[in-house]
Structures are given as structure tokens and as C-alpha cells.
Design an enzyme around this catalytic site. Sequence first.
Site, mmCIF file in Angstrom:
data_model
loop_
_atom_site.group_PDB
_atom_site.id
_atom_site.type_symbol
_atom_site.label_atom_id
_atom_site.label_comp_id
_atom_site.label_asym_id
_atom_site.label_seq_id
_atom_site.Cartn_x
_atom_site.Cartn_y
_atom_site.Cartn_z
ATOM 1 N N LYS A 1 -8.318 39.080 8.232
ATOM 2 C CA LYS A 1 -8.412 40.480 8.026
ATOM 3 C C LYS A 1 -7.765 40.628 6.548
ATOM 4 O O LYS A 1 -8.212 41.513 5.743
ATOM 5 C CB LYS A 1 -8.156 41.435 9.055
ATOM 6 C CG LYS A 1 -8.889 41.525 10.205
ATOM 7 C CD LYS A 1 -8.393 42.740 11.068
ATOM 8 C CE LYS A 1 -9.330 42.620 12.357
ATOM 9 N NZ LYS A 1 -9.245 41.604 13.296
HETATM 10 C C1 PLP Z 1 -10.279 40.984 14.261
HETATM 11 C C2 PLP Z 1 -10.105 39.527 14.702
HETATM 12 C C3 PLP Z 1 -11.312 39.217 15.328
HETATM 13 C C4 PLP Z 1 -12.613 39.818 15.379
HETATM 14 O O1 PLP Z 1 -13.096 39.904 14.354
HETATM 15 P P1 PLP Z 1 -14.273 40.743 14.327
HETATM 16 O O2 PLP Z 1 -14.859 40.844 12.760
HETATM 17 O O3 PLP Z 1 -13.927 42.223 14.900
HETATM 18 O O4 PLP Z 1 -15.512 40.131 14.955
HETATM 19 C C5 PLP Z 1 -10.871 37.676 15.506
HETATM 20 N N1 PLP Z 1 -9.886 37.194 15.437
HETATM 21 C C6 PLP Z 1 -8.458 37.770 14.926
HETATM 22 C C7 PLP Z 1 -7.437 36.835 14.905
HETATM 23 C C8 PLP Z 1 -8.583 38.969 14.506
HETATM 24 O O5 PLP Z 1 -7.537 39.842 13.962
#
Ligand code: PLP
Length: 434
Positions: free
Chosen positions: A104
Site C-alpha cells: 500500500k
Molecule cells: C491490502 C492488502 C492486500 C489486499 O490488496 P487489495 O488491493 O485490497 O486486493 C493484500 N496484502 C496485504 C499485505 C495488504 O495490506
Amino acid sequence: MRFASTRSPERIASLREAVFQGLAPDGGLYQPADEPDLRPLFEGLAEEASFVDVASRMIRALLPEVADPARLAERAFSFEPVLRPPRGDISVLELFHGPSCAFKDFGAGFLAALMEDFLDEERRRAVVLVATSGDTGSAVAQAFSGRKNVDVVVLYPSGRVSPLQEKQLTTLGGNVVALEVLGSFDDCQRMVKEAFLDPLLRRRMTLTSANSINLGRLIPQSFYYVWAWSRLRRHHLYFCVPSGNFGNLTAGVLAWRWGLPVAGFVAATNRNDVVPEYLRTSRFRPRSSVATLSNAMDVGNPSNFERLSAIFAGSWEAMRREIAEEVVTDEETVETIRRVYEATGEILDPHGAVGYLGAERFLAKLSGPQARSARVVTLATAHPGKFVEVVERAIGKRPELPASLRRLQDLPKRSVVIENGIERLRALLLDRFG
Ligand SMILES: *Cc1c(COP(=O)(O)O)cnc(C)c1O
């Protein structure tokens, strides 16, 4: 490129509007209204192109509103993805080398730099208001920390985030205010929603959100698919994406729509398998999420499904031609972490392990000429050191915390404790920013 809401495609919005509004006024999600052909850009990439180089070319091609693409890319991304050498037909794309050690950081870092630029051009300030149950808030707080013209207020439920997450939220200081709410995550979310609707607050300051559906977080996630492809373009390339809210996968599919020669995608989930079920049965049945070890993917009603479906014009057949699905249980997640560690020495986090097993199963089902030159890139979305208990259970030893997070443990926590309810939040915001 122009943007429009998934719910009213005829109403066009600028990048600026989409980024500061977050959610479209009709309740839909913003997404590209055009489909540029970027094949010349992709083919022109050098095999050793840096991530910032790929990102600045993508920004230049997609976002003409950005005055200086190269400078934006440099300020957004002080970290790079890492592509691990293949084990058999699988490569791991590590996306956790940013400040909060999760993928993210790419979306949040870009959004923060973009908002900073826009606010600077318009000579105004804004307050970013986020409610978090842990991870999203820390990526946002770190991305906005130290940026000009913007303050960040993060609300988190007191005593209900992990000690490490709390450190990530409360040790930044400067333009980041951590509000420790005496209530639940739902209370935090309600307070943020009410603040956005509060007439007095809206008169006195510009409030904006930075949550995961923001277009400014989606677009940059397409960049690392392009970057990985540029290094592996000789292969018949598939991407396997461990998914929860499906923003990450949607960004990859966008890159494919713009002409990236990807053979297909694999949506890998834990037991929260609403989208895999849709791909199998054509029925979309959102439901309450269940808790799993890969908890950032515990989503029962994935908001980006609306975008994904719009990209395929609502056609189930079209979507399942491009996206395969794999569902992984908690037992299989732990077993995969153990097996990959014993075979290679590499430590996966629970989310990365869901993707890895999904990639293995997908490859095992391929046949014919496709299978011979196939390579799956599976996305590793978090550093294993953030999931100490699960990883220790799998491999019998504690993974190292990344240095950037280790440092935080010695810093003092600085939070403002507030009662649950909009009155206290309103007073605090007026006092500081009104
Ligand atoms: C948010 C997150 C996901 C999922 O990603 P999306 O875009 O919501 O599908 C997967 N792994 C981690 C570690 C995350 O923080």
C-alpha cells in the site's frame, strides 16, 4: 486521460476532482474513461529501466495534468519493487520495501505526492482524515508525513491495533496527528463520515480522504506490473495477485487494457472467496468476512469489484477469460510458508503465501504450448516480519523485523486520546485547523 464514475460513465471528472473527492458524488468509484494504447511505451522500455523511470513515463502518458512527471515519480517512490529470481516457473515480486513494509506504500506515496503538488499549485491547504484498524492508516500516515500544505489526522481504536501498528501511527509527529479513540474501529469510521458531512467543518477547512478506493492510489499500482513485465517480457507472463479489496488486481488489469502483453491473471484469496466464487459460478454474493491469517485480505464485499466488472463491461465470460482463481485455506498458508522456506530459504508472509500457492496450482493446471514458456509473477504484498506469530509457527523461528520498523520501537508514542463522538473530533479539528 479522463475519468468517470463507475455509475455514471457520461459524467467526466478531472484527475484533481477524482483525487480530492475520493468517492464520486453518485457513490460510484472513479476510473479511467479512456483506454489509451501504451504499447509503444511498453516496447520502448529498457530491460533495466528503474522503477522511477517506468513510473514517470506512465505518468506522462496517462496524467497530462501532472506538470513534472519525473519529479512526481521521484518524490512518490523513495523505494523500489524487488523481483526475486525464479524458482521453477515462479518469480516473486516483492512490494514491501517502502516505509510501512506493505504494497500500500506505492498507492499512498503517489497519492501524497500528487496532493502535495496540486495543493501547492492552488496555494491551499487540506486535512486528510483517515480511520484505520491498523495497516492502511500507517501507510497513509507515513506517506503524508512531512509533506507540505497537508495535515493528516488518523483515528484508530484505542487498544485494538497491534503494538507495532500503533508505533507506526504515533511516532511520526509533525503534520501527522494520531487520535486514539475510546471506541471501536466502526466508531472511528462513523466519526470520519460525520466530519465530512459537518457544515461548519466544511466551511472552515478542506477535508479530504485517502482511503483505498481513491483513484490516486489505484493508478500507481499499475506501474509495477509494467516494471516487472519489462524484465520478463520474453515469457508468456501471468500475474498472481493475493487479493482482498481487489484494488491491486484491478490495477494490473488496467495495465493489460492499455496494451501490456500479459497472458492472464490469477486472483488468489483466502477463505473470503466472493470473487473466486463469482468467477466459477457467475454469481456475486457479498457476505460478512471471516477472520483468517492473511487478515489484510479479510474482505466480504470487495469494493473494487465494481471497477473490475466495469472494465469488462459487466461480462462474466470476458472476465473469466482473463482472470483465473485460486482459494487458499489457513492450513495451506502455513504449510506453504514452511515448504517454501525449507526448499529455498525465502520467508513469505501469509498474504504472499496465498499468492505463491495460487501460482503453483495455476501452473499445474496449464497445459499445451502455453505451459512451456509460462512464467507466473506472484505479488508479495507484506514483509514477513509484520506477521511474526504466523511465520514463527510455520518455520519455527522469528522473522526479522525490517530495520525501518525496528527503529520505531524505541521512539516515544505521541497520541491524543479522545472520546468517541463527532463533538470531540469537531472541536479538535476547529482548534487546530479552523
Ligand atoms: C491490502 C492488502 C492486500 C489486499 O490488496 P487489495 O488491493 O485490497 O486486493 C493484500 N496484502 C496485504 C499485505 C495488504 O495490506
